[in-house]
Design a protein around this motif. Structure first.
Motif, PDB file in Angstrom:
ATOM      1  N   ASN A 297       0.857  -1.180   0.000  1.00 33.36           N
ATOM      2  CA  ASN A 297       0.000   0.000   0.000  1.00 33.36           C
ATOM      3  C   ASN A 297       0.892   1.229   0.000  1.00 33.36           C
ATOM      4  O   ASN A 297       1.163   1.828   1.033  1.00 33.36           O
ATOM      5  CB  ASN A 297      -0.941   0.031   1.204  1.00 33.36           C
ATOM      6  N   PHE A 298       1.354   1.599  -1.192  1.00 35.23           N
ATOM      7  CA  PHE A 298       2.353   2.655  -1.284  1.00 35.23           C
ATOM      8  C   PHE A 298       1.788   4.049  -1.040  1.00 35.23           C
ATOM      9  O   PHE A 298       2.532   5.024  -1.024  1.00 35.23           O
ATOM     10  CB  PHE A 298       3.088   2.605  -2.627  1.00 35.23           C
ATOM     11  N   ALA A 299       0.466   4.142  -0.850  1.00 34.71           N
ATOM     12  CA  ALA A 299      -0.141   5.446  -0.564  1.00 34.71           C
ATOM     13  C   ALA A 299      -0.563   5.576   0.891  1.00 34.71           C
ATOM     14  O   ALA A 299      -1.213   6.563   1.255  1.00 34.71           O
ATOM     15  CB  ALA A 299      -1.361   5.660  -1.467  1.00 34.71           C
ATOM     16  N   ALA A 300      -0.189   4.645   1.733  1.00 28.17           N
ATOM     17  CA  ALA A 300      -0.707   4.593   3.108  1.00 28.17           C
ATOM     18  C   ALA A 300      -0.466   5.884   3.877  1.00 28.17           C
ATOM     19  O   ALA A 300      -1.371   6.400   4.546  1.00 28.17           O
ATOM     20  CB  ALA A 300      -0.092   3.411   3.854  1.00 28.17           C
ATOM     21  N   SER A 301       0.726   6.436   3.803  1.00 29.22           N
ATOM     22  CA  SER A 301       1.048   7.606   4.620  1.00 29.22           C
ATOM     23  C   SER A 301       0.356   8.869   4.119  1.00 29.22           C
ATOM     24  O   SER A 301       0.275   9.866   4.840  1.00 29.22           O
ATOM     25  CB  SER A 301       2.564   7.835   4.659  1.00 29.22           C
ATOM     26  N   ARG A 302      -0.155   8.837   2.893  1.00 29.96           N
ATOM     27  CA  ARG A 302      -0.796  10.020   2.330  1.00 29.96           C
ATOM     28  C   ARG A 302      -2.316   9.945   2.421  1.00 29.96           C
ATOM     29  O   ARG A 302      -3.003  10.936   2.161  1.00 29.96           O
ATOM     30  CB  ARG A 302      -0.376  10.211   0.874  1.00 29.96           C
ATOM     31  N   GLN A 303      -2.842   8.760   2.756  1.00 31.53           N
ATOM     32  CA  GLN A 303      -4.286   8.629   2.888  1.00 31.53           C
ATOM     33  C   GLN A 303      -4.778   9.474   4.065  1.00 31.53           C
ATOM     34  O   GLN A 303      -4.189   9.465   5.141  1.00 31.53           O
ATOM     35  CB  GLN A 303      -4.676   7.163   3.077  1.00 31.53           C
ATOM     36  N   GLY A 304      -5.839  10.200   3.847  1.00 31.72           N
ATOM     37  CA  GLY A 304      -6.374  11.066   4.885  1.00 31.72           C
ATOM     38  C   GLY A 304      -5.772  12.457   4.882  1.00 31.72           C
ATOM     39  O   GLY A 304      -6.268  13.360   5.570  1.00 31.72           O
ATOM     40  N   THR A 305      -4.700  12.667   4.113  1.00 32.86           N
ATOM     41  CA  THR A 305      -4.125  14.005   3.992  1.00 32.86           C
ATOM     42  C   THR A 305      -5.040  14.857   3.132  1.00 32.86           C
ATOM     43  O   THR A 305      -5.372  14.469   2.012  1.00 32.86           O
ATOM     44  CB  THR A 305      -2.727  13.930   3.324  1.00 32.86           C
ATOM     45  N   PRO A 306      -5.493  15.989   3.616  1.00 26.29           N
ATOM     46  CA  PRO A 306      -6.424  16.819   2.831  1.00 26.29           C
ATOM     47  C   PRO A 306      -5.867  17.132   1.443  1.00 26.29           C
ATOM     48  O   PRO A 306      -4.771  17.683   1.308  1.00 26.29           O
ATOM     49  CB  PRO A 306      -6.577  18.086   3.678  1.00 26.29           C
ATOM     50  N   ASN A 307      -6.617  16.731   0.423  1.00 27.50           N
ATOM     51  CA  ASN A 307      -6.244  17.016  -0.973  1.00 27.50           C
ATOM     52  C   ASN A 307      -4.824  16.551  -1.313  1.00 27.50           C
ATOM     53  O   ASN A 307      -4.152  17.141  -2.161  1.00 27.50           O
ATOM     54  CB  ASN A 307      -6.391  18.505  -1.273  1.00 27.50           C
ATOM     55  N   TYR A 308      -4.396  15.496  -0.630  1.00 28.82           N
ATOM     56  CA  TYR A 308      -3.067  14.932  -0.865  1.00 28.82           C
ATOM     57  C   TYR A 308      -1.968  15.979  -0.722  1.00 28.82           C
ATOM     58  O   TYR A 308      -0.958  15.964  -1.443  1.00 28.82           O
ATOM     59  CB  TYR A 308      -3.006  14.234  -2.228  1.00 28.82           C
ATOM     60  N   GLY A 309      -2.156  16.897   0.214  1.00 28.10           N
ATOM     61  CA  GLY A 309      -1.122  17.885   0.496  1.00 28.10           C
ATOM     62  C   GLY A 309      -1.004  18.960  -0.556  1.00 28.10           C
ATOM     63  O   GLY A 309       0.093  19.498  -0.777  1.00 28.10           O
TER      64      GLY A 309
END
Length: 415
Positions: A297-309
């Motif tokens: 899951n290479f997007a795990a740390s970015r999930q939940g970040t508003p508008n992907y930062g």
């Protein structure tokens, strides 16, 4: 635009829907093989709004079962993985890799085990992925794409979750017009070795030509270039959720598979392969940009970040078009902005021709699925020779003849 009923037809994958039944007729990539350790922790897997569990026995064989134990509904992800069996910790019921119940400590008559049926599903490991068939009856011909014949050295499947309905993610894959806009930060950066992507710079109005195929569609997007040349990108869409993305001959092969987890979550597979050299030395730069190290899951740390930062300051300074770092997460951000798009309110233009054909193709295949007709045409499909194109060709060259010549060349190379 679609009617409300049509929009539900192509987005609602919950049990009992036509889309759910249609998806279950396919081999589905469920998780990476390396995510399952022999005798190790069972892994929860959600697909098509249903919950499963996968485990690898001590003998290396993979089992794929309903998550809920058929006794009292306890999660088998809590179970003991030993002796090539998954054993529920509640009452000790055990299941082999095929889903057969092999032991019931709470029953004096062990013949009761044979009455517990339908707990497991056919699996196949290929290309570093565990594939599962969740439908009824015999599985169809396996989708043996070229990368499924290669070892990890020459192919790399990366997975991540996206918090949006599956269809809008697939539609993005067939939308060639957005590349030079949404991905302007990458396509306009001449310092990046993006041989295919950079050729779209300054031309956001491609002409589309679409051809029906047994597996889905070939989408030809053509951009006029100087000196009587065309830039041709061909996306091969394999219904219902796979797209081969155009790459040049120098680049690795590249495909994206979008699988519905539920109605507002998708599992996305980014698969790269190159049989000529180790794949890790020929990955496009965007394959890893801003992603996590984990291929599960290479997007795990970015999930939940508003508008992907999204960086509004960079946008105001003219340093970024989207404000979102990375090609992959630009696509994720627009998909997740509205988890299920209301297609009754759209105004589609000429740049959306591929999207219109995609929806028609899906609705027709769902109709065939419900009517008991062949909605896969798997036997007529040469999955192994499929690969998308990105080429600069003479303007007077017939694009269909060119693409067919390339396909035949790949077939010869695979003999």
């Amino acid at each position: 635009m679609l009617t409300a009923e049509q929009n539900r037809l192509v987005t609602d994958v919950s049990p009992g829907t036509p889309l759910h039944r249609y998806w279950k007729k396919h081999w589905l990539p469920a998780l990476r093989g390396e995510a399952l350790e022999a005798g190790g922790t069972p892994q929860k897997v959600e697909l098509l709004c249903e919950r499963y569990v996968a485990f690898r026995g001590d003998d290396g064989k993979v089992g794929f079962l309903f998550e809920a134990c058929p006794h009292r509904g306890v999660s088998l992800a809590l179970g003991r993985n030993e002796n090539n069996r998954l054993t529920c910790i509640f009452h000790g019921w055990s299941f082999d890799a095929e889903g057969n119940c092999t032991r019931m400590p709470t029953e004096q008559d062990q013949s009761f085990c044979s009455k517990v049926k339908g707990q497991g599903f056919p699996v196949k490991e290929a290309g570093g992925i565990v594939w599962v068939y969740l439908g009824e009856g015999e599985p169809p011909k396996f989708s043996d794409y070229a990368f499924t014949y290669l070892t990890r050295e020459y192919t790399r499947p990366r997975a991540s979750y996206n918090e949006a309905n599956w269809l809008q993610n697939v539609e993005t894959l067939l939308d060639s017009a957005h590349i030079g806009l949404l991905h302007n930060d990458t396509t306009a950066d001449k310092s990046l070795p993006q041989a295919g992507l950079q050729l779209v710079t300054g031309n956001d109005t491609p002409k589309y030509v679409l051809e029906s195929r047994p597996y889905g569609l070939s989408s030809f997007s053509i951009r006029t270039m100087p000196e009587a040349k065309h830039y041709l990108r061909v996306t091969e869409f394999v219904a219902p959720g796979t797209a081969f993305i155009g790459t040049t001959e120098a680049e690795a092969g590249f495909m994206i598979m979008v699988i519905p987890v539920n109605n507002t979550r998708s599992l996305q597979w980014y698969v790269y392969w190159d049989k000529r050299q180790p794949i890790d030395s020929n990955l496009p730069d965007f394959a890893l940009l801003c992603t996590d190290e984990s291929d599960d899951n290479f997007a795990a740390s970015r999930q939940g970040t508003p508008n992907y930062g999204q960086d509004r300051d960079a946008m105001r300074r003219g340093e970024s078009w989207s404000g979102v770092p990375g090609v992959i997460f630009e696509d994720y951000a627009v998909a997740e902005s509205i988890p299920i798009v209301d297609r009754t309110r759209e105004f589609l233009g000429s740049g959306d021709l591929a999207i219109v054909r995609l929806r028609r193709e899906l609705m027709e295949r769902i109709r065939k699925s419900e009517a008991g007709e062949d909605c896969l045409q798997a036997e007529e499909t040469d999955y192994r020779s499929l690969r998308a194109l990105a080429e600069v060709i003479p303007a007077d060259k017939d694009i269909k003849i060119f693409a067919e010549e390339k396909r035949k060349q790949r077939q010869v190379e695979l003999i």
